[in-house]
Design a protein around this motif. Structure first.
Motif, PDB file in Angstrom:
ATOM      1  N   GLU A 188      46.263  39.234   5.705  1.00  0.00           N
ATOM      2  CA  GLU A 188      45.218  38.832   5.339  1.00  0.00           C
ATOM      3  C   GLU A 188      43.834  39.856   5.121  1.00  0.00           C
ATOM      4  O   GLU A 188      43.030  39.715   4.399  1.00  0.00           O
ATOM      5  N   GLY A 219      46.721  33.705  -0.604  1.00  0.00           N
ATOM      6  CA  GLY A 219      46.179  32.489  -1.450  1.00  0.00           C
ATOM      7  C   GLY A 219      46.623  32.443  -2.893  1.00  0.00           C
ATOM      8  O   GLY A 219      45.897  31.974  -3.353  1.00  0.00           O
ATOM      9  N   ASN A 261      50.939  22.989  -3.267  1.00  0.00           N
ATOM     10  CA  ASN A 261      50.507  24.557  -3.449  1.00  0.00           C
ATOM     11  C   ASN A 261      51.603  25.058  -4.358  1.00  0.00           C
ATOM     12  O   ASN A 261      51.401  26.467  -4.369  1.00  0.00           O
ATOM     13  N   LYS A 317      42.980  27.418  -8.019  1.00  0.00           N
ATOM     14  CA  LYS A 317      42.241  27.804  -7.010  1.00  0.00           C
ATOM     15  C   LYS A 317      42.566  26.865  -5.692  1.00  0.00           C
ATOM     16  O   LYS A 317      42.650  27.576  -4.474  1.00  0.00           O
ATOM     17  N   LYS A 318      42.637  25.745  -6.103  1.00  0.00           N
ATOM     18  CA  LYS A 318      42.873  24.336  -4.894  1.00  0.00           C
ATOM     19  C   LYS A 318      44.308  24.664  -4.665  1.00  0.00           C
ATOM     20  O   LYS A 318      44.538  24.652  -3.230  1.00  0.00           O
ATOM     21  N   GLU A 346      44.346  27.671  -1.889  1.00  0.00           N
ATOM     22  CA  GLU A 346      43.543  27.244  -0.718  1.00  0.00           C
ATOM     23  C   GLU A 346      44.677  26.314   0.086  1.00  0.00           C
ATOM     24  O   GLU A 346      44.640  26.865   1.306  1.00  0.00           O
ATOM     25  N   LYS A 353      47.048  28.919   1.751  1.00  0.00           N
ATOM     26  CA  LYS A 353      46.731  29.521   2.840  1.00  0.00           C
ATOM     27  C   LYS A 353      46.658  28.522   4.128  1.00  0.00           C
ATOM     28  O   LYS A 353      46.901  28.983   5.308  1.00  0.00           O
ATOM     29  N   GLU A 354      46.457  27.245   4.030  1.00  0.00           N
ATOM     30  CA  GLU A 354      46.212  26.540   5.179  1.00  0.00           C
ATOM     31  C   GLU A 354      47.622  26.043   5.618  1.00  0.00           C
ATOM     32  O   GLU A 354      47.788  26.008   6.983  1.00  0.00           O
TER      33      GLU A 354
END
Length: 225
Positions: A19, A143, A164, A191-192, A195, A198-199
Motif C-alpha cells: 500500500e 485499489g 469489487n 473507482k467504487k 475502493e 481495498k476494504e
C-alpha cells in the motif's frame, strides 16, 4: 468431516508495504504512463507466461474487443511477467497488430510490480488452474477492481460479484469479453469497485493468516491429547 475440525486459512501478502509503495507511485501516475507509452486506461495481468495461465484466451478476447468496439480504443493491456510462452504471446500480438495496445514489461520483483498495478485500472487473472493467486491480493491492495477466473482459489474468498469485480469461466472467452466491456463502456464504476477491493482485502493480512494457522495447530494438539 466433523465441522470443528475444519479450518479455513487466508492467503496474505505484505499489505502495509504494498500500500505504501502504491501511494508513492500514484503521485506520478500520469507522468509514468506517458513515459512508458501506456494507454489512457489499462487492464493488467501479472504472473508467469505459461499455458495454464490462459493468456491466449485473454489476448483473443482483447483482440476481439479492440477490433469491434469503438469505445475500446483508449484501452491497453499490460502484461507483467515472463515464462515459456512469452514468444508465442508476442507473436500473437504482432500477427493481430496489437502492438499499440498490448505491453509486455517482463518479469519484475514483487515490489517493482506494484508500480504497474498503480498505472493500471482493472486486474485480470484468467488462469485455467490456480490454487489461490496472491496477485489478486496485491491488485486489491492497490485499489483495483478484479476480473478473476473461477478456477482460481482466491475467486471464492476475495471476489464479491458486482461489488469489487466479476468472476468468469476461463473456458468461456465470450463471457470474459462481456465483463471487460462492462468496464470499457462505463457500465460499472471502476473507482467504487476499487475502493471495495481495498476494504475487502483489509482482513487478509499476514497477522490474521498466522492467527488462523495457530488456531489449527492448537486444535491438532488438542486432538492428540
Amino acid at each position: 468431516m466433523i465441522e470443528d475440525r475444519i479450518f479455513i486459512k487466508c492467503q496474505a501478502t505484505d499489505n502495509h508495504t504494498i500500500e505504501n509503495i502504491c501511494l508513492d507511485y500514484k503521485i506520478k501516475r500520469e507522468e509514468l504512463k506517458k513515459q512508458y507509452g501506456f494507454n489512457k486506461y489499462n487492464f493488467i495481468y501479472v504472473g508467469r507466461l505459461s499455458p495454464e495461465k490462459n493468456l491466449i484466451t485473454l489476448l483473443k478476447a482483447f483482440d476481439n474487443i479492440i477490433k469491434n468496439e469503438k469505445e475500446s480504443k483508449d484501452w491497453g493491456l499490460i502484461i507483467v511477467g515472463d515464462g515459456p510462452q512469452r514468444k508465442e504471446l508476442e507473436e500473437f500480438v504482432e500477427k493481430y497488430n496489437l502492438k499499440n495496445y498490448v505491453f509486455f514489461v517482463g518479469g519484475k520483483s514483487w515490489k517493482e510490480v506494484v508500480e504497474y498495478y498503480t498505472l493500471a485500472d482493472v486486474f485480470i487473472l484468467p488462469s485455467l488452474s490456480e490454487p489461490w493467486g496472491l496477485v489478486v491480493n496485491e491488485a486489491m491492495i492497490c485499489g483495483l477492481p478484479v476480473i478473476v477466473s473461477k478456477s482460481a482459489g482466491s475467486y471464492w474468498d476475495l471476489l464479491k460479484e458486482g461489488i469489487n469485480g466479476f468472476g468468469f469461466d476461463p473456458l468461456n472467452q465470450k463471457e470474459l469479453e462481456n465483463i471487460m466491456l462492462k468496464f470499457i463502456s462505463g457500465e460499472v464504476n471502476m473507482k467504487k469497485m476499487g475502493e471495495a477491493s481495498k476494504e475487502i482485502i483489509k482482513e487478509y493480512t499476514p497477522e490474521n493468516a498466522a492467527r488462523q494457522m495457530l488456531k489449527g495447530i492448537e486444535k491438532v494438539l488438542e486432538l492428540k491429547k
